[in-house]
Design a protein around this motif. Structure first.
Motif, PDB file in Angstrom:
ATOM      1  N   CYS A 130      -5.721   4.457  -7.402  1.00  0.00           N
ATOM      2  CA  CYS A 130      -6.089   5.199  -8.603  1.00  0.00           C
ATOM      3  C   CYS A 130      -5.436   6.578  -8.548  1.00  0.00           C
ATOM      4  CB  CYS A 130      -7.607   5.352  -8.686  1.00  0.00           C
ATOM      5  SG  CYS A 130      -8.467   3.762  -8.748  1.00  0.00           S
ATOM      6  N   ASP A 131      -4.919   7.010  -9.706  1.00  0.00           N
ATOM      7  CA  ASP A 131      -4.307   8.331  -9.781  1.00  0.00           C
ATOM      8  C   ASP A 131      -4.786   9.056 -11.025  1.00  0.00           C
ATOM      9  OD1 ASP A 131      -2.628   7.651 -12.015  1.00  0.00           O
ATOM     10  OD2 ASP A 131      -1.107   6.870 -10.668  1.00  0.00           O
ATOM     11  N   GLY A 132      -4.202  10.218 -11.301  1.00  0.00           N
ATOM     12  CA  GLY A 132      -4.711  11.082 -12.351  1.00  0.00           C
ATOM     13  C   GLY A 132      -3.937  11.097 -13.652  1.00  0.00           C
ATOM     14  N   THR A 133      -3.104  10.092 -13.926  1.00  0.00           N
ATOM     15  CA  THR A 133      -2.427  10.038 -15.218  1.00  0.00           C
ATOM     16  C   THR A 133      -2.672   8.679 -15.866  1.00  0.00           C
ATOM     17  OG1 THR A 133      -0.324   9.152 -14.407  1.00  0.00           O
ATOM     18  CG2 THR A 133      -0.559  11.540 -14.414  1.00  0.00           C
ATOM     19  N   THR A 134      -2.682   8.667 -17.190  1.00  0.00           N
ATOM     20  CA  THR A 134      -2.909   7.411 -17.911  1.00  0.00           C
ATOM     21  C   THR A 134      -1.603   6.692 -18.243  1.00  0.00           C
ATOM     22  OG1 THR A 134      -2.961   8.614 -20.005  1.00  0.00           O
ATOM     23  CG2 THR A 134      -5.084   8.169 -18.931  1.00  0.00           C
TER      24      THR A 134
ATOM     25  N   VAL B 216       0.844  -1.204   0.000  1.00  0.00           N
ATOM     26  CA  VAL B 216       0.000   0.000   0.000  1.00  0.00           C
ATOM     27  C   VAL B 216       0.877   1.250   0.000  1.00  0.00           C
ATOM     28  CG1 VAL B 216      -1.599   1.365   1.418  1.00  0.00           C
ATOM     29  CG2 VAL B 216      -2.032  -1.071   1.037  1.00  0.00           C
ATOM     30  N   SER B 217       1.891   1.274   0.853  1.00  0.00           N
ATOM     31  CA  SER B 217       2.789   2.431   0.928  1.00  0.00           C
ATOM     32  C   SER B 217       3.481   2.693  -0.408  1.00  0.00           C
ATOM     33  CB  SER B 217       3.857   2.223   2.002  1.00  0.00           C
ATOM     34  OG  SER B 217       3.276   2.160   3.267  1.00  0.00           O
ATOM     35  N   GLU B 218       3.982   1.630  -1.020  1.00  0.00           N
ATOM     36  CA  GLU B 218       4.696   1.786  -2.296  1.00  0.00           C
ATOM     37  C   GLU B 218       3.761   2.280  -3.395  1.00  0.00           C
ATOM     38  OE1 GLU B 218       7.867   1.775  -2.814  1.00  0.00           O
ATOM     39  OE2 GLU B 218       8.397   1.096  -0.813  1.00  0.00           O
ATOM     40  N   LEU B 219       2.562   1.706  -3.491  1.00  0.00           N
ATOM     41  CA  LEU B 219       1.627   2.127  -4.537  1.00  0.00           C
ATOM     42  C   LEU B 219       1.178   3.575  -4.336  1.00  0.00           C
ATOM     43  CD1 LEU B 219      -0.561  -1.076  -5.049  1.00  0.00           C
ATOM     44  CD2 LEU B 219       1.367  -0.274  -6.446  1.00  0.00           C
ATOM     45  N   LEU B 220       0.903   3.952  -3.093  1.00  0.00           N
ATOM     46  CA  LEU B 220       0.485   5.326  -2.822  1.00  0.00           C
ATOM     47  C   LEU B 220       1.631   6.313  -3.050  1.00  0.00           C
ATOM     48  CD1 LEU B 220      -1.740   4.768   0.329  1.00  0.00           C
ATOM     49  CD2 LEU B 220      -2.510   5.487  -1.941  1.00  0.00           C
ATOM     50  N   THR B 221       2.832   5.925  -2.681  1.00  0.00           N
ATOM     51  CA  THR B 221       3.993   6.791  -2.912  1.00  0.00           C
ATOM     52  C   THR B 221       4.208   6.997  -4.403  1.00  0.00           C
ATOM     53  OG1 THR B 221       5.043   6.132  -0.838  1.00  0.00           O
ATOM     54  CG2 THR B 221       6.481   7.062  -2.541  1.00  0.00           C
ATOM     55  N   ASN B 222       4.124   5.922  -5.175  1.00  0.00           N
ATOM     56  CA  ASN B 222       4.286   6.046  -6.634  1.00  0.00           C
ATOM     57  C   ASN B 222       3.216   6.949  -7.232  1.00  0.00           C
ATOM     58  OD1 ASN B 222       6.552   4.467  -6.682  1.00  0.00           O
ATOM     59  ND2 ASN B 222       5.532   2.645  -7.466  1.00  0.00           N
TER      60      ASN B 222
ATOM     61  N   GLY C 107       2.200   9.890 -10.456  1.00  0.00           N
ATOM     62  CA  GLY C 107       0.871   9.769 -11.036  1.00  0.00           C
ATOM     63  C   GLY C 107      -0.017  10.975 -10.875  1.00  0.00           C
ATOM     64  N   GLY C 108       0.564  12.096 -10.529  1.00  0.00           N
ATOM     65  CA  GLY C 108      -0.256  13.295 -10.390  1.00  0.00           C
ATOM     66  C   GLY C 108      -1.069  13.337  -9.116  1.00  0.00           C
ATOM     67  N   GLY C 109      -0.754  12.486  -8.154  1.00  0.00           N
ATOM     68  CA  GLY C 109      -1.463  12.448  -6.880  1.00  0.00           C
ATOM     69  C   GLY C 109      -2.399  11.264  -6.766  1.00  0.00           C
ATOM     70  N   CYS C 110      -2.719  10.907  -5.555  1.00  0.00           N
ATOM     71  CA  CYS C 110      -3.600   9.765  -5.277  1.00  0.00           C
ATOM     72  C   CYS C 110      -5.051  10.220  -5.338  1.00  0.00           C
ATOM     73  CB  CYS C 110      -3.338   9.221  -3.881  1.00  0.00           C
ATOM     74  SG  CYS C 110      -1.631   8.797  -3.559  1.00  0.00           S
TER      75      CYS C 110
END
Length: 157
Positions: free
Chosen positions: A94-98, A63-69, A74-77
């Motif tokens: 989920c983030d804001g970039t494709t 969870v930490s790694e995915l949220l950090t990435n 990714g333009g934020g979580c």
């Protein structure tokens, strides 16, 4: 911050229901999304009886790694979604970039960064990413059997 958890007074049983359960944490514009996501996940794992194992600690690291990435690349979580059933725990961020993530082929020694997806790959049973609309979901799954292993021994069963 929006959370969907069991209502107060609802019975909470150990282990996810056979039909599955989904919890969402909205993170758009939230300060400290990694810490909030870890706390949210820790509580879900406790409710499902999947806490106190080495693999539950691994799930928190995923969870930490995915949220950090998502925060850095990714333009934020936007949101964290946890889905549990008798077969697996699925963690989605989920983030804001494709732009789909790519594992760094050779992180350099002594230089921070470039190891997050390698950690996710190593600790989860499966992981991937899917673009949708204006963003993407990066997900990882951990087999339920790994989350409960060792519990029987700890409980004296």
């Amino acid at each position: 911050m929006e959370t969907k958890e069991p209502e107060a007074g609802d019975p909470v049983s150990a282990g996810p229901p056979a039909a599955g359960q989904r919890r969402r944490l909205a993170l758009t514009g939230v300060r400290g999304p990694v810490a909030k996501g870890r706390d949210f996940t820790r509580h879900a794992l406790q409710d499902w009886g999947w806490d106190g194992t080495e693999t539950s600690e691994d799930a928190l690291l995923v969870v930490s790694e995915l949220l950090t990435n998502a925060s850095l690349h990714g333009g934020g979580c936007d949101q964290l979604v946890l889905t549990a059933d008798e077969s697996a725990l699925r963690i989605e961020v989920c983030d804001g970039t494709t732009t789909l993530p790519a594992r760094h082929p050779a992180p350099q020694r002594g230089i921070p960064g470039g190891r997050g997806l390698s950690i996710v790959e190593r600790l989860s049973d499966r992981w991937g990413a899917q673009a949708h609309g204006t963003g993407k979901a990066v997900w990882a799954e951990i087999e339920a059997s790994r989350l409960v292993s060792g519990k029987a021994g700890e409980l004296g069963l």
